[in-house]
Design a protein around this motif. Structure first.
Motif, mmCIF file in Angstrom:
data_model
loop_
_atom_site.group_PDB
_atom_site.id
_atom_site.type_symbol
_atom_site.label_atom_id
_atom_site.label_comp_id
_atom_site.label_asym_id
_atom_site.label_seq_id
_atom_site.Cartn_x
_atom_site.Cartn_y
_atom_site.Cartn_z
ATOM 1 N N PHE A 181 32.570 -10.200 27.639
ATOM 2 C CA PHE A 181 32.947 -8.866 27.180
ATOM 3 C C PHE A 181 32.307 -8.648 25.803
ATOM 4 N N THR A 182 31.571 -7.535 25.634
ATOM 5 C CA THR A 182 30.943 -7.214 24.359
ATOM 6 C C THR A 182 31.220 -5.752 24.021
ATOM 7 N N ASN A 183 31.678 -5.503 22.794
ATOM 8 C CA ASN A 183 31.987 -4.136 22.340
ATOM 9 C C ASN A 183 33.012 -3.444 23.241
ATOM 10 N N CYS A 184 33.946 -4.220 23.768
ATOM 11 C CA CYS A 184 34.956 -3.667 24.673
ATOM 12 C C CYS A 184 36.274 -3.486 23.908
ATOM 13 N N ASN A 185 36.366 -2.439 23.114
ATOM 14 C CA ASN A 185 37.567 -2.217 22.298
ATOM 15 C C ASN A 185 38.773 -1.785 23.115
ATOM 16 N N TRP A 186 38.568 -1.473 24.365
ATOM 17 C CA TRP A 186 39.659 -1.087 25.264
ATOM 18 C C TRP A 186 40.309 -2.300 25.930
ATOM 19 N N LEU A 187 39.732 -3.475 25.689
ATOM 20 C CA LEU A 187 40.167 -4.665 26.418
ATOM 21 C C LEU A 187 41.583 -5.092 26.016
ATOM 22 N N PHE A 188 41.921 -4.882 24.751
ATOM 23 C CA PHE A 188 43.244 -5.241 24.250
ATOM 24 C C PHE A 188 43.881 -4.018 23.602
ATOM 25 N N MET A 248 33.662 -7.020 45.922
ATOM 26 C CA MET A 248 32.629 -7.874 45.311
ATOM 27 C C MET A 248 33.072 -9.330 45.427
ATOM 28 N N ASN A 249 32.989 -9.861 46.633
ATOM 29 C CA ASN A 249 33.550 -11.173 46.934
ATOM 30 C C ASN A 249 32.621 -12.335 46.607
ATOM 31 N N SER A 250 31.401 -12.039 46.140
ATOM 32 C CA SER A 250 30.438 -13.111 45.849
ATOM 33 C C SER A 250 30.134 -13.228 44.365
ATOM 34 N N LEU A 251 30.809 -12.459 43.542
ATOM 35 C CA LEU A 251 30.464 -12.384 42.127
ATOM 36 C C LEU A 251 30.794 -13.684 41.394
ATOM 37 N N GLU A 252 29.774 -14.265 40.725
ATOM 38 C CA GLU A 252 29.951 -15.489 39.950
ATOM 39 C C GLU A 252 29.773 -15.251 38.455
ATOM 40 N N TYR A 253 29.011 -14.217 38.088
ATOM 41 C CA TYR A 253 28.711 -13.921 36.680
ATOM 42 C C TYR A 253 28.922 -12.428 36.455
ATOM 43 N N LEU A 254 29.708 -12.081 35.422
ATOM 44 C CA LEU A 254 29.959 -10.674 35.091
ATOM 45 C C LEU A 254 29.877 -10.491 33.588
ATOM 46 N N SER A 255 29.016 -9.584 33.157
ATOM 47 C CA SER A 255 28.891 -9.240 31.735
ATOM 48 C C SER A 255 29.108 -7.741 31.596
ATOM 49 N N ILE A 256 30.057 -7.367 30.737
ATOM 50 C CA ILE A 256 30.373 -5.956 30.501
ATOM 51 C C ILE A 256 30.161 -5.659 29.029
ATOM 52 N N ILE A 257 29.298 -4.686 28.741
ATOM 53 C CA ILE A 257 29.038 -4.252 27.376
ATOM 54 C C ILE A 257 29.513 -2.810 27.275
#
Length: 1046
Positions: A984-991, A948-957
């Motif tokens: 990042f929203t509701n991403c309890n696995w992030l940390f 995904m070499n063109s990605l400028e915006y990423l939202s993960i819920i």
């Protein structure tokens, strides 16, 4: 020196003198004799005006005579307006039972007083014009009717994209940019040349070159123009870099933001049209631009070598005029109709004319357009021998060729062009607004039964075709798709054309911008544009300019304490955009001449009932006045009204009675069907509406016959039609509260009959059907493809009972399709309809929301599922709350994807879309905290983010399934140089609660990230210092947690 253009005004006077109302009431008022005499005077003066207007340039006495005649003509125009107004007031009193409730707003009721007062005014002005006419006889004017020049019918206007004779210049500058020394922080290059040579066009060619795009990390374009305000320029640079408006209030915050934006980035900044020769201002800006990466460059376009030296340009490219061959190529493209027989004599003369253009592309194009209107050899010879072509550029900087082309315009085109100077340089003008300003000021001539708007559009296209107005180049960096059938192109004037228009209008037309002061303006202004935050006493403003016709206000705070507004009684245009919530700031009795009234994005809740007494009003704009709940009840009296805009007035729940009596109405953007007959749908029957029409509360339509009374099929000028039940405003947003569904069988039957009867014409561009309760769509949607074939945009929402869609996949021009809450739809395209035709051949945007039963893109019950179709041109797709959709189509051009709420689409299908620049994805774990059970993204194989070499915006819920992809550094390396915004929203696995830092390696690949948002992450119990350490480009950080951070 300003020029007096009187022919259109005198033509308008002649029309008013023959007005039906004036003739009807003339004998009652005892003015027939004076009216007839004035009519004879106008005809006599018109016959010599062409000669007089031509001679005013060299003869000051003629100029003074024309000015005296102009002042008298304007006064006569106001007097006739007063008679017309009083006649309409009398008609309203006779025909409207409720008029007596309104007429108390006016003091002039006594017909005897009116006859005495206005009769004397008319007598005085007739005598005054008689004296002026007699003085004119001393000049010996020749009868010289203005020739009518027709634009060749075979020629259709297109925006010219081919640039002639600049390829070598482009290559030189591109090579300079690509081969500069990398150890230099910021290099300045300049393009220097006189106005009209094509400096901006050349800079645009360089800016859009793919090699340049690849060489620089950031591309910024700002138009500087004559005002060099450091703070405003910094705002423009930040806005261009971030692709969003910058509203920072002070210089300290601005400089901090600019340093962050440019920090470490190798950027290209184009500063177009620089005039500043103050080295201190440039030094102040240059210091702020020094934080970019090595190899950054600034490309400047300017008319002055001194500017180039002050800015420290290492290389100045002196742009030369076009060669004679290139000039001839450009000229001939404009002057000769394609495929027409060449006339050697015209070619010989044309080449002599081209030599006199001096190689200026703007002059060549403008003169070429002029010659296209000349068919005879003698006309070409007259232009070639014109003295103007042999003169040099004047002190005002106006190129003689441009003035010659202006001199050959018909009078009404001259006036329309000159009014464009009311806007500042580089202002982007909307076509429809400009045409309406011309109409309101009486600049558009009446031509038999042809609508004024049609004539106005012809004038506009003529000015564009002749290069007096031009469509600006699109910003290649802006890929945001416009979700509308109507591409509202903005138009601009070249600086030299603006200078020409300004020289024609003189002090008649002025602007007051952010740094200006009202006191500096002369009192004889006719047209005024005021922009920028300031507190403005509207009363004092109007009284300072007693002869003002046009007042456009933007972003000003209005003070309405002044009571006496009796001086400015000729106002024809009043526009209030983004002003504070107010009552109408001018008493209605002073607005009798008003033709154009706009109140835009204002919190005004109610309009005074007296507005219905604006009998001359033609254009009434109230767009996005969200709190407006009521229109004047007696609007039926506003018989001159041609356009009523009420888009976004969501608090408006009903219409005034008797709207069908507004027989001149051409635009009515919204109509809410009421309960009684005078608010019913049959009020639309006799109205020849065009543009946009949205019909609401269609459940109040009483069956098929009642619906047919709307007569939609005959409204051939309609471009956009919305048909809505049970609401007074449709909004295509996902997260709105779902309307209640109380559909009964009789309501279903009535809805089907009503929609069947509301068949539109076949030229429609956009169609909306909202909350339709029928079981099936009507035949004109399901079978009549000839009727739908021109549609560009379709929205179908909350049509819960319909099991089959119309054959939308067969529509050749459909670009935008939105389907919301279509509960019974299982397939987007029916099986057996594949054939050889590419489905959805033009589709660019697709939104699927709350489609609970949607299973596949193609198929029917009892048949094997067909392979998903290929959407060749689709650039954006949103799939929200479609729990049974299990696959993705083939999407070779997709740039923007939103996929959320209970999806069964395999994750690898999403992550294989390597062309994406924007991805928003919600997975099952997003709903874990709320106890909702929803399936995860199925995984047939291990997905990857590597490509995904063109990605400028990423939202993960949620996104537990994505955790393995973010754990390893090589997985996210692909978008390390492109990703700008991450949510990042509701991403309890992030940390991890146990570790002092996140176990994910994604943080090492976010060196280009500008904006980071972390919301509702319960596992975040410590400040993420280690993760943030590597985010060297970060500008915005928002962290929202429920607990405390340690």
């Amino acid at each position: 020196m300003a020029e007096t253009i009187l022919s259109p005004l005198m033509t308008g006077l002649g029309k008013k003198l023959g007005d039906d109302i004036l003739q009807q009431f003339g004998s009652i008022w005892g003015i027939d004799e004076k009216r007839e005499k004035l009519e004879r005077q106008v005809l006599a003066i018109q016959s010599v005006l062409g000669d007089a207007e031509e001679r005013q340039v060299k003869d000051k006495a003629v100029k003074k005579w024309l000015e005296a005649l102009e002042n008298a003509a304007y006064e006569a125009d106001d007097i006739l307006d007063e008679f017309h107004y009083e006649g309409m007031r009398c008609q309203a009193k006779i025909h409207d039972d409720i008029a007596n409730k309104v007429l108390d707003f006016f003091s002039l009721h006594n017909p005897v007083l009116f006859q005495l007062k206005m009769g004397k005014k008319l007598k005085d002005i007739v005598e005054r014009i008689d004296r002026i006419k007699a003085e004119g006889a001393n000049f010996g004017f020749r009868d010289n009717p203005q020739p009518h020049t027709d634009r060749p019918q075979s020629h259709s206007f297109v925006v010219e994209s081919d640039v002639i004779g600049r390829q070598e210049d482009k290559e030189k500058i591109v090579n300079l940019l690509l081969n500069q020394r990398e150890n230099e922080n910021v290099t300045v290059l300049s393009i220097v040349g006189m106005g009209g040579l094509g400096k901006t066009t050349l800079a645009q060619l360089v800016y859009g070159d793919q090699r340049v795009k690849n060489h620089f990390q950031m591309h910024i374009w700002v138009c500087v123009s004559e005002e060099f305000h450091v703070a405003e320029l910094v705002k423009s640079i930040i806005a261009s870099a971030k692709k969003e408006k910058c509203d920072l209030p002070d210089m300290d915050l601005l400089q901090l933001s600019l340093r962050v934006v440019l920090s470490g980035k190798k950027y290209l900044l184009v500063m177009d049209d620089v005039w500043n020769e103050d080295s201190e201002k440039w030094d102040a800006l240059k210091k702020l631009l020094g934080t970019g990466g090595e190899g950054s460059a600034i490309l400047v376009t300017t008319r002055s070598e001194q500017v180039s030296r002050i800015m420290g340009a290492s290389t100045s490219h002196l742009l030369q005029p076009l060669s004679e061959d290139d000039s001839w190529t450009l000229f001939s493209k404009r002057a000769f109709v394609p495929e027409a027989e060449e006339r050697p004599q015209l070619i010989e003369i044309g080449k002599e004319i081209v030599k006199k253009c001096g190689g200026l592309p703007l002059a060549v194009k403008t003169l070429g357009s002029l010659m296209c209107t000349k068919k005879e050899v003698k006309d070409w010879l007259a232009v070639m021998r014109s003295e103007i072509l042999d003169t040099k550029v004047g002190e005002d900087g106006i190129v003689p060729v441009l003035r010659l082309s202006y001199n050959h315009l018909p009078p009404h085109l001259k006036q329309c062009f000159a009014l464009c100077s009311i806007f500042p340089k580089d202002y982007k003008m909307e076509k429809d607004m400009l045409i309406q300003l011309w109409i309101a000021n009486g600049f558009v001539p009446s031509e038999g039964r042809k609508e004024l708007e049609v004539t106005g559009e012809e004038i506009f296209d003529e000015l564009v075709w002749r290069s007096f107005v031009q469509e600006p180049a699109q910003d290649s960096s802006n890929e945001l798709f416009l979700y509308t059938y109507e591409r509202r192109a903005k138009y601009m004037m070249h600086d030299m054309m603006h200078d020409l228009a300004k020289s024609i209008m003189g002090s008649d037309c002025s602007q007051l911008l952010k740094s200006g002061h009202l006191e500096e303006l002369p009192n004889n202004i006719h047209h005024l544009f005021i922009s920028g935050p300031r507190q403005l006493d509207i009363g004092k403003t109007l009284n300072k300019f007693p002869n003002i016709f046009t007042l456009l206000l933007q972003e000003s705070y209005l003070d309405i304490r002044t009571i006496d507004l009796s001086k400015a009684r000729s106002l024809k245009v009043l526009s209030l955009q983004y002003t504070n919530p107010i009552e109408l700031p001018v008493k209605i009795r002073y607005l009798k001449h008003l033709r154009y009234l706009e109140i835009f994005r204002n919190d005004i809740a109610e309009l005074p009932e007296a507005i219905s007494e604006l009998f001359n009003l033609q254009i009434f704009k109230l767009d996005y006045c969200w709190k407006l709940c009521k229109l004047p009840e007696a609007m039926r009296n506003m018989r001159s009204l041609r356009h009523l805009y009420i888009n976004g007035c969501r608090s408006l729940k009903h219409m005034p009675a008797g709207m069908g009596q507004l027989s001149f109405l051409k635009t009515l953007t919204k109509y809410i069907v009421g309960d009684d007959d005078e608010r019913g749908i049959r009020e639309l029957k006799g109205l020849n509406l065009g543009g946009q029409l949205e019909l609401y509360n269609l459940e109040k339509v009483r069956g098929m016959e009642d619906a047919r009374e709307a007569n939609l099929e005959s409204k051939q000028n309609l471009q956009s039609l919305a048909l809505c039940w049970g609401v007074s405003e449709w909004v295509d947003f996902y997260n709105l509260r779902e309307p209640e569904d109380h559909s009964l069988d009789e309501e279903t039957e009535n809805a089907e009959k009503v929609l069947l009867a509301l068949e539109p014409h076949s030229g429609l561009k956009r169609l909306v059907v909202w909350r339709y309760a029928g079981l099936r769509f009507p035949m004109w949607m399901m079978v009549r493809l000839d009727l739908l074939r021109n549609l560009v945009e379709i929205h179908l929402g909350y049509c819960k009972r319909c099991e089959h869609l119309p054959p939308l996949w067969q529509l050749p021009h459909l670009e935008v399709l939105s389907l919301t809450k279509m509960d019974s739809i299982k397939h987007l395209q029916s099986s057996g309809s594949e054939g050889t035709m590419q489905p959805f051949p033009s589709l660019k945007v697709l939104h699927l929301r709350k489609m609970q039963s949607l299973k596949s893109w193609l198929g029917e019950e009892g048949r094997d599922p067909a392979p998903p179709p290929c959407f060749l041109l689709l650039v954006e797709i949103q799939i929200s709350d479609c729990p049974n959709l299990t696959s993705m189509p083939v999407l070779p051009s997709l740039r923007h994807l939103v996929i959320d709420r209970n999806s069964k689409i395999p994750l690898e299908s999403v992550l294989s879309l390597t062309t994406l620049s924007s991805l928003s994805i919600e997975t099952s774990s997003a709903n874990a905290s709320s106890g909702m059970q929803s399936p995860s993204f199925p995984q047939a194989s291990i997905p990857s983010l590597k490509h995904m070499n063109s990605l400028e915006y990423l939202s993960i819920i949620g996104g537990e399934e994505l955790r393995p992809l973010l754990e390893w550094e090589d997985e996210t390396r692909g978008f390390s140089s492109t990703l700008r915004k991450l949510l990042f929203t509701n991403c309890n696995w992030l940390f991890s609660r146990q570790l002092s830092s996140s176990p994910l390696e994604i943080w090492t690949n976010l060196t280009s990230l500008h904006h980071l948002y972390i919301n509702n992450c319960d596992s975040l119990v410590f400040w993420p210092e280690e993760e943030l350490r590597g985010l060297i480009s970060l500008k915005t950080l928002e962290v929202s947690v429920t607990g405390e951070l340690s």
